[in-house]
Motif scaffolding. Structure first.
Motif, PDB file in Angstrom:
ATOM      1  N   ILE A 118      32.343  61.409  26.343  1.00 58.84           N
ATOM      2  CA  ILE A 118      30.647  61.734  25.969  1.00 58.84           C
ATOM      3  C   ILE A 118      31.223  62.676  24.951  1.00 58.84           C
ATOM      4  N   ASN A 119      31.781  63.380  25.310  1.00 58.79           N
ATOM      5  CA  ASN A 119      31.795  64.978  24.231  1.00 58.79           C
ATOM      6  C   ASN A 119      32.449  63.999  23.543  1.00 58.79           C
ATOM      7  N   GLU A 120      34.104  63.045  23.605  1.00 57.34           N
ATOM      8  CA  GLU A 120      34.768  62.443  22.202  1.00 57.34           C
ATOM      9  C   GLU A 120      33.532  62.265  21.562  1.00 57.34           C
ATOM     10  N   LEU A 121      32.557  61.120  21.918  1.00 55.72           N
ATOM     11  CA  LEU A 121      32.020  60.023  21.091  1.00 55.72           C
ATOM     12  C   LEU A 121      30.973  61.014  20.112  1.00 55.72           C
ATOM     13  N   VAL A 122      29.963  62.029  21.191  1.00 50.70           N
ATOM     14  CA  VAL A 122      29.457  63.034  20.346  1.00 50.70           C
ATOM     15  C   VAL A 122      30.209  63.549  19.073  1.00 50.70           C
ATOM     16  N   ASN A 123      31.471  63.949  19.002  1.00 47.77           N
ATOM     17  CA  ASN A 123      32.377  64.480  18.107  1.00 47.77           C
ATOM     18  C   ASN A 123      32.543  63.637  17.032  1.00 47.77           C
ATOM     19  N   VAL A 124      32.493  62.126  17.497  1.00 45.84           N
ATOM     20  CA  VAL A 124      33.087  61.033  16.213  1.00 45.84           C
ATOM     21  C   VAL A 124      31.732  60.875  15.340  1.00 45.84           C
ATOM     22  N   MET A 125      30.093  61.336  16.320  1.00 46.59           N
ATOM     23  CA  MET A 125      29.051  61.103  15.735  1.00 46.59           C
ATOM     24  C   MET A 125      28.979  62.126  15.026  1.00 46.59           C
ATOM     25  N   GLN A 126      29.229  63.524  14.897  1.00 42.34           N
ATOM     26  CA  GLN A 126      28.593  64.578  13.939  1.00 42.34           C
ATOM     27  C   GLN A 126      29.754  64.436  13.302  1.00 42.34           C
ATOM     28  N   ASN A 127      30.593  63.667  13.306  1.00 43.24           N
ATOM     29  CA  ASN A 127      31.510  64.193  11.709  1.00 43.24           C
ATOM     30  C   ASN A 127      30.755  62.682  11.051  1.00 43.24           C
ATOM     31  N   MET A 128      30.947  61.726  11.539  1.00 42.47           N
ATOM     32  CA  MET A 128      30.424  60.266  11.020  1.00 42.47           C
ATOM     33  C   MET A 128      29.068  60.295  10.271  1.00 42.47           C
ATOM     34  N   MET A 129      28.165  61.450  10.634  1.00 45.30           N
ATOM     35  CA  MET A 129      26.966  61.813   9.878  1.00 45.30           C
ATOM     36  C   MET A 129      27.413  62.810   8.833  1.00 45.30           C
ATOM     37  N   GLN A 130      28.189  63.940   8.933  1.00 42.65           N
ATOM     38  CA  GLN A 130      28.921  64.910   8.657  1.00 42.65           C
ATOM     39  C   GLN A 130      28.987  63.539   6.668  1.00 42.65           C
ATOM     40  N   THR A 131      30.237  63.318   6.977  1.00 42.67           N
ATOM     41  CA  THR A 131      30.501  61.851   6.148  1.00 42.67           C
ATOM     42  C   THR A 131      29.699  61.655   5.112  1.00 42.67           C
TER      43      THR A 131
END
Length: 149
Positions: A118-131
């Motif tokens: 879950i923590n990894e998914l949250v990090n991936v989503m945050q990076n995707m949103m920033q991009t």
């Protein structure tokens, strides 16, 4: 042969009228004249006559087009948008809506995932949103949320 020079006509009445126009009203008049000029440019660019614009706008009254081109007409936003479309000109200086994206990890999905995933998914989503925000200038509505149950 000498050209005749135009006579300068002075009128107290005209001077008084011009002096009575507020800066706000002068701005409105100027902007209306600019709109009329842009409409005229759009007509010329398409090689259209007033009658062509009348038909494209679904008007049955040619005098309406004359009013639009007079520089004195008080347009509705709907009419300006329609004129932009048929003449392929920009009359309104409004940015188009920014597309938006939302990410949410629902409890139903999160319930069966280990906390580290879950923590990894949250990090991936945050990076995707920033991009997405940086590269495509889109608005991201939500911060990714996920909680282990």
């Amino acid at each position: 042969m000498m050209k005749k020079q135009a006579k300068v006509h002075k009128s107290e009445l005209i001077d008084d009228l011009l002096d009575s126009v507020s800066p706000e009203e002068e701005t409105k008049i100027t902007r209306k004249m600019q709109l009329a000029a842009k409409l005229d440019e759009g007509l010329k660019a398409k090689g259209w006559k007033k009658k062509d614009l009348m038909k494209a706008m679904g008007q049955s009254n040619a005098s309406m087009v004359t009013r639009w081109l007079s520089g004195t007409h008080n347009f509705t936003v709907d009419t300006l948008i329609d004129l932009e479309r048929v003449l392929d000109v920009q009359l309104l200086d409004i940015e188009p809506p920014v597309p938006s994206v939302s990410f949410k990890l629902t409890p139903e999905i999160a319930h069966n995932l280990p906390p580290e995933m879950i923590n990894e998914l949250v990090n991936v989503m945050q990076n995707m949103m920033q991009t997405l925000t940086r590269k495509y200038k889109i608005q991201v509505n939500d911060k990714p949320e996920a909680k282990a149950s």
